[in-house]
Design an enzyme around this catalytic site. Structure first.
Site, PDB file in Angstrom:
ATOM      1  CB  SER A   1      -8.089   3.768   2.956  1.00 25.26           C
ATOM      2  OG  SER A   1      -7.206   3.162   3.878  1.00 25.26           O
TER       3      SER A   1
ATOM      4  CE  LYS B   1      -3.847   2.052   2.614  1.00 30.58           C
ATOM      5  NZ  LYS B   1      -4.748   1.915   3.775  1.00 30.58           N
TER       6      LYS B   1
ATOM      7  CB  SER C   1      -8.350   0.979   5.888  1.00 33.62           C
ATOM      8  OG  SER C   1      -9.040   2.201   5.898  1.00 33.62           O
TER       9      SER C   1
END
Lengths: 95, 468
Positions: B129, B54, B153
């Site tokens: 997210s 990420k 997330s």
């Protein structure tokens, strides 16, 4: 409680965020809606409850006060193109 | 293999947009190094395994943006502990995945680099997210990816994309070099197809880091070693607040079938109560923005990141840089946080939220005196359409109702696929006691041995085929 546009303008100064006057109204509405939503918390009586900051209620680990890091100024400043002689440049503060 | 996956990832970009940066050269040289190590007879946990990080994890020499314009030119001079541990284990990083800006979002529509699409249905969101990581794994672009979870997330995008994801106990995984959103909640974790893979990945990621003062000083067990333990006698709590709600009927049926399967495997179901669940989202949307407003004060245009043109004075440099560099949702949360921490409102908002946080933790502590794990849905329903909730921030926040309580309490949560609704995958959440990830992984693995939801794949042949 509801938030007014002039109050939001003050908060924006504290947060160092320039808000366009044309967006101030819609932003105030968004924030007012969010604050209204979070105020559901007030239904709960929490008088005798201690606030919880760290979920594990841990204290910060301390270590002996000694130098452990080498100087990395050059590496850390390599990502900034407004430096001079190892110092960061900002607009003039003192006349 | 690395080349093949890079080509697939490249081809998928116009459709999925799951990556912000693909690092061809670094990936190829890491893959070569892994081949050479293998020839020398060496081995390590993830030798040669392609992964994606990420874009919240700083990677030395590789652009790290946190999905923001503020960091769109930022090449970190140092490596996050998590990405370093992957490197040390021999993993090959193919690229940095797309995300909601500074991890603030539940749909991945808040990225400066554009929304990510769900590989199961390109008109729907992948969740957020960590939406880029979840979409990339679901589409078969990488077998595993890292994510971060502050209020759901990792778990929510895993559920929306039909894969497995784990948010470990707060402090289990080092936060060093993980770009901060809300420091008392942020936690890194893995996403992959199977729970067995999560067990290996967590082993690599977890552990004490002297450079993160909140990292936990607890031994890291061999998570893979206990995956085979039978579920006989395991007590699973079903919070009545969650199951009495009017849920999405198709999703609720799928979840009930999964619960019945666990019962068949020997688990005992126990009715429990988590009475303060409804207050978790309001408390979360005070605590997280308050911490974010503090954390994001570091972005001022002076030392790194975006800097506005021709500032007239220092105040102008700060406030214009920040207005230009941050997106709409990030600005909203900074303002909410600043408001909640400001004189006169601190007690009414921030203190009250922290008191509610303790009530929520106490709910879980009481529940865990009766049960070994707690089962809930991950989300109210399957992935929603792009744009469906962007104009209503509160509707978007309510998507987090099942994941936020676990985050506030700092407990570990595992999200695994358990069925379909509207043709889209849905997930179930298994919540464990502090540092009890091994039990969650054991439970999830046993479920996956007896079901095949985790083996279902979206048809991505068209979107990953290269043009030539």
């Amino acid at each position: 409680m509801s938030i007014k546009a002039d109050e939001l303008a003050k908060i924006a100064v504290l947060a160092r965020l320039k808000v366009d006057p044309e967006h101030l109204q819609s932003l105030t509405q968004d924030l007012d809606q969010i604050l209204h939503f979070v105020e559901q918390m007030n239904q709960q009586n929490t008088q005798s409850i201690e606030p919880l900051g760290n979920p594990l209620e841990q204290h910060q680990r301390l270590r002996t006060d000694c130098v452990t890091e080498p100087n990395q100024r050059e590496a850390l400043q390599s990502v900034c193109n407004t430096t001079e002689k190892g110092l960061y440049l900002v607009p003039k503060v003192i006349e | 293999m690395t080349r093949h996956l890079l080509t697939k990832a490249e081809a998928s970009q116009p459709h999925l947009n799951s990556f912000i940066t693909l690092c061809h050269d670094q990936a190829i040289s890491a893959a070569r190094a892994a081949d050479e190590a293998r020839t020398r007879g060496e081995n390590s946990l993830l030798l040669g395994i392609p992964v994606a990080h990420k874009d919240a994890f700083c990677t030395a020499g590789i652009r790290t943006t946190s999905g923001s314009r503020m960091l769109s030119n930022f090449i970190p001079p140092y490596e996050s502990t998590v990405s370093r541990k992957f490197k040390d284990a021999g993993a090959v990083c193919l690229g940095k995945t797309n995300m909601d800006e500074f991890a603030m979002g539940s749909s991945n529509e808040n990225s400066f680099f554009g929304a990510v699409r769900n590989p199961w249905d390109l008109s729907r969101v992948p969740g957020g997210s960590s939406g880029g990581s979840a979409a990339a794994v679901a589409a078969g672009l990488v077998p595993a990816a890292t994510g971060t979870d502050t209020g759901g997330s990792i778990r929510q995008p895993a559920a929306f994309c039909g894969i497995s994801g784990l948010k470990p106990t707060y402090g289990r995984v080092s936060r060093l070099g993980m770009i901060a959103y809300a420091s008392s909640l942020d936690q890194g974790g893995p996403l992959a197809h199977t729970v067995e893979d999560l067990a290996l990945l967590l082993k690599v990621m977890a552990g004490l880091d002297e450079n993160d003062s909140t990292s936990a000083d607890a031994p890291v067990p061999d998570y893979a070693a206990t995956l085979a333990t039978p579920l006989q006698g395991l007590r699973i709590g079903l919070p009545r607040e969650v199951f009495s709600e009017t849920a999405h009927p198709e999703a609720a049926r799928a979840l009930q079938a999964a619960i019945a399967e666990l019962e068949k495997l020997g688990a005992t179901l126990v009715d429990i109560t988590l009475p303060h669940t409804a207050l978790s989202v309001p408390a979360y949307y005070v605590i997280a923005p308050a911490e974010a407003s503090t954390n994001l004060s570091r972005f001022d245009g002076v030392r790194y990141g975006h800097r506005c043109d021709n500032p007239t004075d220092l105040e102008d440099l700060y406030s214009r840089t920040r207005a230009e560099g941050f997106g709409k949702e990030v600005q909203r949360r900074i303002l909410i946080g600043t408001y909640a921490l400001s004189a006169g409102y601190y007690d009414a908002y921030y203190r009250q939220a922290q008191r509610i946080r303790r009530l929520i933790k106490n709910d879980f502590v009481a529940a865990f005196s009766q049960v070994d794990t707690i089962l809930t849905p991950v989300t109210p329903g399957p992935a929603f359409g792009l744009g469906a909730k962007t104009s209503d921030p509160v509707a978007m926040y309510l998507e987090d109702i099942y994941t936020v309580p676990t985050s506030l309490a700092g407990l570990p949560g595992l999200s695994i696929p358990c069925g379909f609704a509207e043709g889209m995958p849905i997930g179930m959440q298994l919540i464990g006691n502090y540092f009890d990830e091994a039990r969650l992984l054991n439970l999830g693995h046993q479920f996956q041995l007896h079901t095949d939801w985790h083996t279902r794949r979206p048809d991505v042949t068209r979107i990953t085929a290269s043009a030539n």
